[in-house]
Design a protein around this motif. Structure first.
Motif, short mmCIF file in Angstrom:
data_model
loop_
_atom_site.label_atom_id
_atom_site.label_comp_id
_atom_site.label_asym_id
_atom_site.label_seq_id
_atom_site.Cartn_x
_atom_site.Cartn_y
_atom_site.Cartn_z
N ARG A 184 -23.35 43.35 25.03
CA ARG A 184 -23.30 44.05 26.29
C ARG A 184 -22.36 43.20 27.38
O ARG A 184 -22.10 43.93 28.44
N LYS A 185 -22.21 41.89 27.34
CA LYS A 185 -21.32 41.26 28.20
C LYS A 185 -20.06 41.74 28.17
O LYS A 185 -19.18 41.28 29.26
N THR A 186 -19.43 42.62 27.40
CA THR A 186 -18.15 43.08 27.09
C THR A 186 -18.03 44.60 27.79
O THR A 186 -17.00 45.27 27.53
N GLU A 187 -19.13 45.12 27.87
CA GLU A 187 -19.34 46.54 28.04
C GLU A 187 -19.08 46.87 29.77
O GLU A 187 -19.67 46.51 30.25
N VAL A 188 -18.07 47.81 29.79
CA VAL A 188 -17.65 48.18 31.12
C VAL A 188 -17.67 49.55 31.36
O VAL A 188 -17.07 50.61 30.48
N ALA A 189 -18.31 50.12 32.31
CA ALA A 189 -18.55 51.43 32.66
C ALA A 189 -17.33 52.03 33.47
O ALA A 189 -17.12 51.34 34.52
N LEU A 190 -16.72 53.20 33.21
CA LEU A 190 -15.99 53.70 33.94
C LEU A 190 -16.51 54.95 34.43
O LEU A 190 -16.30 56.22 33.60
N ALA A 191 -17.03 54.81 35.63
CA ALA A 191 -17.61 56.29 36.43
C ALA A 191 -16.74 56.84 37.15
O ALA A 191 -16.48 57.04 38.19
N CYS A 211 -21.44 44.69 31.71
CA CYS A 211 -20.42 43.95 32.27
C CYS A 211 -20.00 44.17 33.67
O CYS A 211 -20.01 43.20 34.47
N GLY A 212 -19.68 45.44 33.85
CA GLY A 212 -19.03 45.81 35.27
C GLY A 212 -18.77 47.17 35.37
O GLY A 212 -18.72 47.98 34.28
N VAL A 213 -18.45 47.50 36.34
CA VAL A 213 -18.14 48.90 36.71
C VAL A 213 -16.79 49.46 37.61
O VAL A 213 -16.64 48.52 38.55
N ILE A 214 -16.00 50.31 37.38
CA ILE A 214 -14.98 50.85 37.99
C ILE A 214 -15.58 52.29 38.42
O ILE A 214 -15.83 53.12 37.34
N ALA A 215 -15.61 52.61 39.83
CA ALA A 215 -16.24 53.78 39.84
C ALA A 215 -15.49 54.53 40.97
O ALA A 215 -14.82 53.89 41.82
N ASN A 242 -14.67 49.93 43.51
CA ASN A 242 -14.56 51.29 43.92
C ASN A 242 -13.05 51.72 44.02
O ASN A 242 -12.10 50.99 44.67
N ILE A 243 -12.65 52.64 43.54
CA ILE A 243 -11.33 53.28 43.62
C ILE A 243 -11.39 54.52 44.56
O ILE A 243 -10.36 55.31 44.71
N SER A 244 -12.45 54.91 45.17
CA SER A 244 -12.67 56.15 46.14
C SER A 244 -12.27 56.02 47.48
O SER A 244 -12.94 54.78 48.14
N GLY A 245 -11.64 56.74 48.26
CA GLY A 245 -11.69 56.70 49.64
C GLY A 245 -12.18 57.78 50.37
O GLY A 245 -12.12 58.08 51.52
N ALA A 246 -13.10 58.38 49.74
CA ALA A 246 -14.22 59.41 50.33
C ALA A 246 -15.09 58.81 51.49
O ALA A 246 -15.09 59.44 52.60
N LEU A 247 -15.44 57.56 51.29
CA LEU A 247 -16.34 57.19 52.23
C LEU A 247 -15.30 55.95 53.33
O LEU A 247 -14.63 55.40 52.48
N GLU A 248 -15.62 56.12 54.54
CA GLU A 248 -14.76 55.07 55.24
C GLU A 248 -15.03 53.49 54.74
O GLU A 248 -14.10 52.62 54.74
N ARG A 249 -16.15 53.27 54.60
CA ARG A 249 -16.64 51.66 54.08
C ARG A 249 -17.51 51.82 52.99
O ARG A 249 -18.14 52.92 52.68
N PHE A 277 -18.49 47.75 48.05
CA PHE A 277 -17.75 46.92 47.12
C PHE A 277 -16.32 46.84 47.25
O PHE A 277 -15.54 47.34 48.18
N PRO A 278 -15.64 45.63 46.49
CA PRO A 278 -14.24 45.64 46.73
C PRO A 278 -13.48 46.94 46.30
O PRO A 278 -13.91 47.45 45.46
N ARG A 279 -12.37 47.43 46.93
CA ARG A 279 -12.04 48.65 46.46
C ARG A 279 -10.58 48.35 46.40
O ARG A 279 -9.77 47.82 47.01
N VAL A 280 -10.20 49.27 45.61
CA VAL A 280 -8.35 49.47 45.20
C VAL A 280 -8.27 50.84 45.71
O VAL A 280 -8.73 51.76 44.91
#
Length: 380
Positions: free
Chosen positions: A3-10, A57-61, A81-88, A91-94
């Motif tokens: 499970r330590k290598t499992e990443v969710a792509l939301a 392990c982690g999520v990119i959402a 987070n890769i969304s710009g829907a919210l101003e703030r 999470f770290p955002r790209v």
């Protein structure tokens, strides 16, 4: 599986510009990690709310709402987070530089001679406000104002498809053609094109329309096809994966990573020039017919029926360039269009096709336009 290598792509998998993001994530993971990805087997869509109780392990959402923020915060793992829907975001955002997207859209439409503009945005979405801010800021420096219309967001599934259609129709009819509309994203651009058809406005002659995201399915099924600004999704995905990898290793990361957007994909919805002076239009039509042959500014002036001095001033006033700069820009556009159509030629053949004297002149023109030679442009 460990499970330590499992990443969710939301992230919804069926959207073309998000597909490029996922490609970037997977390329990073393949090169530098042992990650395995959690997927939704039937829908190919893994919204954050479906991750309640998940341990990985982690999520990119795409964290688009306060509910998404709360669910993702409840997970005992790093989140990017890769969304710009919210101003703030919690999470770290790209993300892309949304204001730069708006500025580039305005500059692109300005070069086509438009002096009346509209922005079709989405209520409550921060990235829409930022794109509009960049769009408005560029045009205000040109002493041009813009008209705006905002549609209700459908992110949380509360807005009906028909909501706002009549308002959009009325808004378009209230503008004086020719004018240009930039939309916050491609589906809104498609809505503008359909509305123009309903109310009898011609695209692009009456209304030029520009979207954002370069979702090819949306853009190419419009009639006429929709021009769009690419978000550089691969780089967003690659950098998001890099950020998540660093967080998993316990390293500190930037709160916000802001990336430049990609190219503007020029299609039929903007392939026009808003020229309200017959003499200037005559000069432009002369270039369109004769660009493969040597052309002088004197010949362009003769075609317009005006003096060279008048022509120079008219091009500066209406197209923000000199006649010779317009000719070069037009020829570069011919090459770019051939590339988009999948036509493969040598640099010399491209030069001949577009009216350049040779490869050196063509490459110099591409460097002035894009900061790179034709070969470098083709490799991007």
């Amino acid at each position: 599986m460990n499970r330590k290598t499992e990443v969710a792509l939301a992230i919804p998998m069926g959207v073309p510009h998000l597909g490029r993001v996922v490609h970037g994530i997977r390329e990073y993971a393949k090169m530098r990690t042992q990650w395995r990805f959690l997927i939704s087997p039937e829908t190919h869509d893994l919204p954050p709310r479906s991750l309640v109780g998940w341990r990985g392990c982690g999520v990119i959402a795409l964290s688009n709402s306060e509910e998404d923020e709360q669910v993702l915060s409840s997970l005992n793992c790093p989140v990017v987070n890769i969304s710009g829907a919210l101003e703030r975001s919690s999470f770290p955002r790209v993300r892309n530089d949304y204001r730069a997207i708006g500025e580039s859209g305005a500059a692109y439409l300005w070069e086509r001679g438009f002096r009346r503009y509209g922005f079709y945005g989405v209520e409550g979405l921060w990235y829409s406000r930022e794109i509009e801010s960049g769009f408005r800021g560029y045009l205000e420096k040109k002493r041009v104002s813009i008209k705006r219309l905002q549609g209700a967001s459908s992110i949380e599934g509360k807005a009906l498809w028909e909501e706002g259609q009549e308002q959009l129709d009325a808004w378009l009819l209230s503008q004086k053609p020719p004018f240009a509309v930039m939309a916050a994203h491609d589906p809104r651009g498609a809505m503008v094109i359909r509305s123009c058809e309903r109310v009898g406005l011609k695209v692009p002659m009456d209304v030029a329309v520009l979207g954002v995201n370069e979702d090819s399915g949306t853009c190419e099924t419009c009639r006429p096809a929709l021009s769009s600004i690419e978000r550089n999704g691969f780089e967003v995905g690659f950098r998001a994966a890099e950020t998540l990898d660093a967080m998993i290793r316990g390293e500190s990361v930037a709160k916000e990573t802001i990336l430049p957007h990609g190219n503007i994909c020029d299609r039929e919805s903007t392939q026009t020039l808003a020229l309200e002076h017959p003499a200037l239009e005559s000069a432009v039509r002369f270039v369109e017919k004769r660009y493969r042959k040597p052309i002088t500014v004197e010949q362009m002036a003769e075609a317009s029926g005006k003096s060279r001095r008048w022509l120079e001033q008219a091009f500066r006033e209406h197209l923000d360039c000199s006649p010779s700069e317009f000719l070069e820009r037009y020829r570069v556009g011919v090459v770019v269009k051939r590339l988009e159509d999948g036509i493969g030629l040598s640099v010399g053949m491209f030069a001949n096709e577009a009216g350049f004297s040779g490869p050196r002149q063509l490459n110099a023109a591409f460097r002035r336009s894009f900061g790179k030679s034709l070969k470098e442009y083709m490799s991007c």
